[in-house]
Design an enzyme around this catalytic site. Structure first.
Site, PDB file in Angstrom:
ATOM      1  N   LYS A 168       0.846  -1.192   0.000  1.00  0.00           N
ATOM      2  CA  LYS A 168       0.000   0.000   0.000  1.00  0.00           C
ATOM      3  C   LYS A 168       0.879   1.238   0.000  1.00  0.00           C
ATOM      4  CE  LYS A 168      -2.251   1.508   3.699  1.00  0.00           C
ATOM      5  NZ  LYS A 168      -3.236   1.542   4.796  1.00  0.00           N
ATOM      6  N   ALA A 222     -12.364  11.721  10.168  1.00  0.00           N
ATOM      7  CA  ALA A 222     -12.730  10.795   9.089  1.00  0.00           C
ATOM      8  C   ALA A 222     -12.836   9.346   9.540  1.00  0.00           C
ATOM      9  CB  ALA A 222     -11.723  10.916   7.947  1.00  0.00           C
ATOM     10  N   ASP A 264     -14.607  16.094  20.394  1.00  0.00           N
ATOM     11  CA  ASP A 264     -13.584  16.615  19.495  1.00  0.00           C
ATOM     12  C   ASP A 264     -13.367  18.083  19.843  1.00  0.00           C
ATOM     13  OD1 ASP A 264     -12.488  15.686  16.411  1.00  0.00           O
ATOM     14  OD2 ASP A 264     -12.432  17.824  16.875  1.00  0.00           O
ATOM     15  N   THR A 276      -7.141  10.941  17.032  1.00  0.00           N
ATOM     16  CA  THR A 276      -6.900  12.336  16.661  1.00  0.00           C
ATOM     17  C   THR A 276      -5.832  12.401  15.574  1.00  0.00           C
ATOM     18  OG1 THR A 276      -5.269  12.584  18.431  1.00  0.00           O
ATOM     19  CG2 THR A 276      -7.547  13.138  18.945  1.00  0.00           C
ATOM     20  N   GLY A 334      -1.926   7.784  17.235  1.00  0.00           N
ATOM     21  CA  GLY A 334      -0.470   7.836  17.209  1.00  0.00           C
ATOM     22  C   GLY A 334       0.074   6.844  16.200  1.00  0.00           C
ATOM     23  N   ASP A 335       0.667   7.341  15.095  1.00  0.00           N
ATOM     24  CA  ASP A 335       1.084   6.412  14.049  1.00  0.00           C
ATOM     25  C   ASP A 335       2.342   6.853  13.320  1.00  0.00           C
ATOM     26  OD1 ASP A 335       0.070   8.546  12.689  1.00  0.00           O
ATOM     27  OD2 ASP A 335      -1.495   7.456  11.632  1.00  0.00           O
ATOM     28  N   SER A 392      -2.306   0.814  18.309  1.00  0.00           N
ATOM     29  CA  SER A 392      -2.506   0.550  16.883  1.00  0.00           C
ATOM     30  C   SER A 392      -1.760   1.567  16.025  1.00  0.00           C
ATOM     31  CB  SER A 392      -4.005   0.610  16.561  1.00  0.00           C
ATOM     32  OG  SER A 392      -4.223   0.635  15.174  1.00  0.00           O
ATOM     33  N   VAL A 393      -0.925   1.071  15.126  1.00  0.00           N
ATOM     34  CA  VAL A 393      -0.289   1.958  14.145  1.00  0.00           C
ATOM     35  C   VAL A 393      -0.624   1.541  12.714  1.00  0.00           C
ATOM     36  CG1 VAL A 393       1.605   2.603  15.677  1.00  0.00           C
ATOM     37  CG2 VAL A 393       1.884   0.645  14.146  1.00  0.00           C
TER      38      VAL A 393
END
Length: 358
Positions: A76, A146, A168, A208, A233-234, A299-300
């Site tokens: 990807k 999103a 938010d 976020t 956080g990614d 999760s990243v």
């Protein structure tokens, strides 16, 4: 889906992807996709795994995410540019390819902006199925951009979550999320602070977008027994949780070498103990052990999840016609005569140009 000519590659456009998702039904799509994600976690050791290849800038990141199970290869292309929304652009865009390892020929080219949103939510729900409190029904979602609706629908489809507490910084984002989820079977509360949103929640999802070491959740906000689904956080320098929360939690990750660079655990020493999600799914280690345990899915996003999504779309496309035939590969009848193919095409163009008008 048939591929009669190897030079022709099925291509799924945004329009066709939306039609496919709507034809299947969003919640059914998420549930079925989650099955593929979980299946590939169960055969984790079959995969060629590497952290994604990232090109970072002050504006964001562009990444390639490759993996293979020895039979199929998938990758990807994806970006993450948090400031894009200020210019009316998406924070994340993506496309992907599935290929045959034996020949190296691509079998599928598809949009993955929508598909990534679906696979991210499906993966979060798979993790929560193994880590969240039993009979969890209430989820707080901090960050209503999103990804928020996809998370809500995945947790509803797979865990039965039907109560949402939303917050938010931008009230318009929360209003958008509420509007989009009307009629989907949720009891929704719009909250005025993170503290209010997490009150009474069994699951806390943070999703976020700002590319910064933010503190969305502090230690005093997290009570015993909750499951934290940390999605936002990614990348290096982008976190959402106070370090004290990490030290109180049992942490579960997709692929430690990548998560230590990009996830919440980048705040911790490199040798800090974490648990791998595939080991929980296969029963090698326990997930949730007691009612007071705090579980954290850091999760990243990992390439095997995109691979699962590509496999699912390939299988789901059969007999739908929801793809285009893309003339992508130069594949001459004589493999060693690529230049001759060019010359023959030149002659064809010349003959067409000299044909008399009808």
């Amino acid at each position: 889906m048939t591929q009669p000519n190897l030079n022709i590659v099925p291509f799924v456009s945004v329009d066709h992807m939306m039609k496919l998702v709507l034809r299947v039904g969003v919640e059914t799509f998420l549930k079925e996709l989650a099955g593929y994600v979980e299946e590939d976690f169960r055969r984790w050791q079959n995969f060629d795994k590497t952290p994604r290849v990232a090109s970072h800038s002050k504006e964001g990141v562009i990444e390639l995410m490759p993996t293979s199970d020895g039979t199929l290869y998938g990758f990807k292309y994806v970006n993450g540019h948090p400031k894009n929304t200020r210019d009316g652009l998406q924070t994340v865009t993506a496309f992907g390819v599935l290929a045959n390892v034996g020949s190296g020929y691509p079998m599928l080219l598809t949009e993955m902006t929508i598909l990534t949103a679906l696979r991210t939510a499906a993966t979060s729900a798979v993790a929560a199925k193994h880590l969240a409190p039993k009979n969890a029904r209430t989820m707080a979602i901090i960050g209503n951009g999103a990804q928020s609706e996809f998370q809500a629908l995945a947790f509803k489809a797979i865990l039965g979550v039907d109560k949402l507490r939303l917050y938010d910084l931008d009230p318009q984002a929360t209003a958008k999320c509420i509007r989009n989820l009307q009629g989907a079977g949720f009891d929704i509360v719009a909250c005025k602070s993170v503290e209010e949103a997490v009150e009474g929640a069994d699951i806390i999802t943070t999703v976020t977008a700002d590319k910064a070491n933010a503190t969305i959740l502090t230690d005093n906000m997290v009570g015993a027994g909750v499951h934290i689904n940390a999605v936002g956080g990614d990348c290096p320098g982008k976190t959402e949780l106070h370090g004290d929360i990490l030290r109180r939690s049992d942490i579960f990750v997709e692929y430690p070498p990548q998560t230590r660079i990009e996830g919440e655990i980048q705040q911790l020493p490199e040798d800090y103990p974490v648990n791998e999600l595939w080991e929980v799914i296969t029963g090698r280690i326990a997930g949730r052990k007691d009612a007071r345990q705090i579980t954290l899915f850091d999760s990243v996003g990992f390439a095997t999840e995109d691979f699962s999504a590509l496999r699912y779309v390939r299988d789901k496309l059969k007999d739908t016609g929801l793809y285009e035939q893309l003339d992508l590969l130069a594949d001459p009848d004589e493999p060693r005569d690529l230049y001759g193919m060019l010359l023959r095409h030149e002659k064809l163009l010349q003959s067409e140009s000299t044909k008399p008008a009808a």
